[in-house]
Enzyme design. Structure first.
Site, short mmCIF file in Angstrom:
data_model
loop_
_atom_site.label_atom_id
_atom_site.label_comp_id
_atom_site.label_asym_id
_atom_site.label_seq_id
_atom_site.Cartn_x
_atom_site.Cartn_y
_atom_site.Cartn_z
CG HIS A 58 33.34 106.84 7.75
ND1 HIS A 58 32.43 105.88 8.12
CD2 HIS A 58 32.99 107.96 8.40
CE1 HIS A 58 31.55 106.42 8.96
NE2 HIS A 58 31.87 107.68 9.15
CG LEU A 59 40.25 104.00 7.50
CD1 LEU A 59 41.27 103.08 8.17
CD2 LEU A 59 40.94 105.22 6.91
CG HIS A 230 28.36 112.84 13.87
ND1 HIS A 230 27.12 112.57 14.41
CD2 HIS A 230 28.63 111.82 13.01
CE1 HIS A 230 26.65 111.46 13.88
NE2 HIS A 230 27.54 110.99 13.03
CG ASN A 276 23.78 111.84 8.89
OD1 ASN A 276 23.61 112.32 10.00
ND2 ASN A 276 23.19 110.72 8.50
CG ASP A 303 31.57 111.81 10.22
OD1 ASP A 303 31.80 110.65 9.81
OD2 ASP A 303 30.44 112.34 10.15
#
Length: 428
Positions: A58-59, A230, A276, A303
């Site tokens: 996630h950027l 994940h 999560n 993640d």
């Protein structure tokens, strides 16, 4: 670009060899190499791996630049030994159009610390009701091949089937965030003994497992590829193992934190452990390690989920879910898989470079360390051991669960197509 001679590196953990880089390419691998005018890197027995590839990062840019940007995220990636990352679509605006994915892709091209491949949303706005512009995103300059609503589950079976049918036409893959929403309403942590004792809403394993079971059957029916993000439970491992035995085109990932941490840590009520899917039990952790070792789980993906201080430094129920992971992933894998004898370094290269590149079709990455291949490489001091200090992170966020924990290994050098992005542990 000048020549670089890496002397005495253990390629994939094997016997020491020399590796000569000429421009963007590995020119030669062998003993006692010579190259006039080359910059010499004394590896001294450090392990040389193909550059790592993260299929799940996630950027945050566009929209949440207070937690991460493409620049800071790719600097963190280079620090962790990565030469390519796949950027998830849950940005603001959502990456559900050709325009947004091209913006993210171009930012990656401009900054140059690693290649950035955007992941396109499956549904418009991640709302789960209408398919996004999958074809347009694939045909854009970004060439999207992986699609995911990660952060939210594509829980509508009809929408999921249509997505699988659509991406089949160009060999794409749908990466599912397996979380049945009705079974996780109000959930705060893994459902089990600890959640009962703490009085926190439980997140049952079946909420993950039921979606995976449905989706592997849909993938079989359609004849398309599905990837499980994940994966976190022992039951999920068995479903994926069964699906693979039937020849279903399913791949799966596990995060470093699910290989090491358990729900017992939630007893501290420290929101850094809120994630999560949630941290599970010791039984689940051991099952995940075995599944990664035997190939049931294909890859390790971080993640990497950065959050600003105020989103984590609050009471448990109000805290955001997620952990940063790019800069510690390899160390955690060394601790849980290599030090335990479950994987050798060739196995680590397979799970953290070769297979992620294959699943995401990252051209030029995950290639052998041999003559003629792109010089996407990472050098690791595997003898190092030290405490994790987030103050030294390149990421804009510091929400790591490993602060103060002693972990092995340290990435000293990273090369992206022959250009050093990390030298002696410092970003160039």
């Amino acid at each position: 670009m000048s020549k670089i001679l890496i002397r005495g590196a253990k390629v994939l953990g094997g016997e020491p060899q020399d590796v000569l880089i000429d421009g963007e390419t590995i020119a030669e691998v062998g003993a006692d190499l010579r190259a006039e005018g080359a910059e010499v890197i004394e590896a001294d027995g450090k392990v040389l791996l193909p550059g790592l590839v993260d299929l799940h990062t996630h950027l945050r840019e566009p929209g949440r630049e207070d937690s991460e940007t493409v620049l800071t995220g790719t600097r963190a990636a280079a620090s962790g030994g990565y030469t390519a990352v796949f950027a998830m679509a849950n940005t603001f605006p959502v990456a559900d159009t050709a325009g947004v994915v091209e913006q993210v892709w171009r930012l990656g091209q401009e900054h140059g610390y690693c290649d950035v491949q955007p992941i396109g949303a499956v549904t418009v706005g991640l709302e789960g009701r209408k398919l996004a512009e999958l074809g347009a995103m694939h045909e854009s300059a970004a060439g999207v091949t992986v699609f995911s609503d990660d952060g939210k589950c594509v829980d509508d079976a009809v929408i999921m089937r249509r997505a699988l049918e659509y991406v089949k036409a160009f060999g794409g893959v749908v990466a599912q965030h397996a979380q049945e929403p009705r079974l996780t309403e109000g959930a705060q942590m893994n459902e089990g003994v600890v959640s009962a004792e703490l009085g926190l809403g439980g997140w049952p394993a079946v909420a993950e497992e039921s979606i995976i079971a449905r989706d592997v059957l849909l993938a079989e029916h359609v004849g398309s590829r599905v990837h499980i993000c994940h994966l976190s439970t022992a039951g999920s491992v068995e479903i994926v193992r069964w699906a693979k035995s039937r020849g279903i085109q399913v791949t799966a990932e596990v995060t470093p934190h699910h290989l090491l941490l358990t729900d017992e840590l939630v007893r501290t009520y420290n929101p850094v452990y809120k994630v999560n899917p949630p941290l599970r039990t010791e039984r689940d952790v051991l099952a995940l390690r075995e599944a990664l070792a035997d190939g049931t789980i294909d890859i390790v993906a971080t993640d990497h989920a950065p959050h600003p201080h105020e989103d984590k430094d609050c009471e448990w129920a109000a805290a955001a879910m997620g952990m940063v992971g790019l800069e510690t992933a390899l160390a955690v894998v060394q601790e849980t898989m290599v030090s335990t004898g479950l994987l050798d370094w060739a196995g680590v290269a397979d799970r953290m470079s070769v297979k992620p590149a294959q699943i995401g079709r990252a051209t030029g990455h995950g290639r052998p360390v041999s003559a003629g291949e792109p010089a996407n490489l990472t050098l690791v001091d595997t003898a190092y051991r030290g405490q994790v200090d987030p103050a030294g992170f390149a990421s804009r966020s510091r929400n790591t669960p490993y602060e103060g924990r002693e972990l092995p290994g340290r990435v000293t050098h990273t090369w992206l197509r022959g250009k050093a992005t990390l030298v002696d542990g410092k970003l160039t």
